[in-house]
Scaffold this active site. Structure first.
Site, mmCIF file in Angstrom:
data_model
loop_
_atom_site.group_PDB
_atom_site.id
_atom_site.type_symbol
_atom_site.label_atom_id
_atom_site.label_comp_id
_atom_site.label_asym_id
_atom_site.label_seq_id
_atom_site.Cartn_x
_atom_site.Cartn_y
_atom_site.Cartn_z
ATOM 1 C CB CYS A 234 -0.895 -0.002 1.235
ATOM 2 S SG CYS A 234 -2.146 -1.302 1.254
ATOM 3 C CG HIS B 252 -3.522 -5.281 -2.216
ATOM 4 N ND1 HIS B 252 -2.199 -5.271 -1.820
ATOM 5 C CD2 HIS B 252 -4.052 -4.114 -1.753
ATOM 6 C CE1 HIS B 252 -1.942 -4.152 -1.155
ATOM 7 N NE2 HIS B 252 -3.054 -3.436 -1.095
ATOM 8 N NE ARG C 109 -2.571 -5.975 1.477
ATOM 9 C CZ ARG C 109 -2.858 -5.017 2.353
ATOM 10 N NH1 ARG C 109 -2.286 -5.039 3.561
ATOM 11 N NH2 ARG C 109 -3.709 -4.050 2.049
#
EC number: 3.13.1.3
Length: 365
Positions: A27, A60, A70
């Site tokens: 992110c 995701h 992630r």
């Protein structure tokens, strides 16, 4: 996979140098794993990261990939672990984040304090409105992508509640106007058409779009944060209240990995964590390089990165799993529970796999 030779001992081969590829996404948050990838630490550890394409982008949020790591916002992993697929991931580390954020107005706006928002039109995502009004509707029946997007409205919802508190106002004192919000309103077609899920590909020209919304006069204020807030401010917009000065608005950037890798390839996970810790320590003396690689990943200016993440964010990239970091994650979890976005709490101490981070940190003691 190929073995590499230890430079200090040319006659040997190191298991830790076996070449592996992991699927990866991040992110728009500061993180040591991105730093490790772009600065060569992962390559030295024999690990390559294959960034999710737009067509793979649902991973995701679903984590439905056996060799996936992630680094990003805490809401998607909490939903995956607590609502949809318990045990699919393990928590490797947390990076606390408190950067520029707030509800922004045009420079010529008469709004100068939170109390001035009374009766004003506040632009937020439809997801945030559902949360603020307690109108989740079919939330629990949605597919993982759309369900997570609803929960991501929590960012704006929390920020608005905190902003209004400064003016002794409540949600009923303002008019909520639905607008498209970056990071929350991501239609499936936009995702699939994106080259990758990097911020530079998925969220181009965020500040320009937000400035245009303010210029249209359709809303009096809208929410921005992270480096996008820095770029929006550069257009002349200004925050009504700088929420980055309030610790209640800190977030936990969460690093997870597929649980199967922890069970079946602990050596690989250890190499991964070692590289990230080493990169986080290296970052403390290479602030310009670290700022630049984050700016390139997000498609924003280096100045915006410093504003959005904090001028000295490079000093705090080493992941953590201490009490304070977990408490920060727990605070977000409580917001999700209170607003019925999560049905059962995730046992954070059981989700965490601290042995890898502890081993890495002990190497430097």
């Amino acid at each position: 996979m190929t073995s590499r030779v230890d430079p200090a001992n040319p006659g040997s081969e190191l298991d830790s140098a076996i070449r592996d590829t992991l699927t990866y996404s991040n992110c728009p948050v500061p993180n040591a794993l991105l730093t490790a990838s772009e600065s060569g630490f992962l390559d030295a550890a024999g690990i390559e990261l294959d960034v999710l394409s737009g067509q793979q982008g649902t991973v995701h949020f679903t984590y439905d990939q056996p060799a996936y790591t992630r680094f990003g916002g805490e809401i998607p992993p909490l939903l995956s672990e607590g609502l949809r697929a318990p045990g699919r991931t393990r928590l490797l580390g947390i990076t606390p984040l408190l950067g520029r954020q707030g509800f922004f107005v045009r420079d010529d706006s008469p709004i100068t304090a939170a109390a001035d928002l009374a009766g004003r039109r506040i632009g937020v995502s439809a997801s945030a409105i559902r949360i603020l009004r307690g109108q989740l509707g079919d939330y629990l029946e949605l597919d993982p992508w759309r369900q997570t997007l609803v929960a991501l409205g929590s960012w704006e919802a929390r920020a608005l509640l905190h902003t209004l508190e400064h003016g002794e106002l409540g949600v009923d004192d303002v008019e909520l106007v639905p607008i498209s919000s970056p990071g929350v309103d991501v239609p499936a077609e936009q995702l699939e058409e994106s080259a990758t899920v990097k911020g530079a590909d998925l969220f181009p020209d965020v500040a320009r779009g937000q400035a245009a919304v303010l210029a249209s006069g359709d809303v009096d204020a809208l929410y921005s944060w992270l480096p996008w807030a820095g770029e929006l401010q550069a257009t002349g917009a200004r925050p009504v209240v700088d929420l980055g000065l309030d610790e209640r608005n800190a977030y936990a950037s969460v690093w997870t990995v597929s649980s199967g890798l922890v069970r079946q390839r602990p050596g690989l996970v250890q190499r991964l964590v070692d590289a990230a810790v080493d990169a986080g320590l290296w970052a403390r003396d290479h602030s310009d390089a670290v700022t630049s690689l984050h700016a390139a990943n997000l498609g924003v200016s280096t100045g915006a990165v410093g504003q959005g993440f904090g001028a000295d964010f490079q000093q705090r990239l080493v992941p953590r799993l201490d009490h304070d970091a977990l408490a920060l994650l727990e605070r977000t979890q409580q917001f999700l529970l209170t607003n019925n976005l999560l049905q059962e709490p995730v046992a954070l101490d059981q989700w965490a796999a601290p042995e890898f981070l502890n081993n890495s940190l002990n190497r430097h003691r």
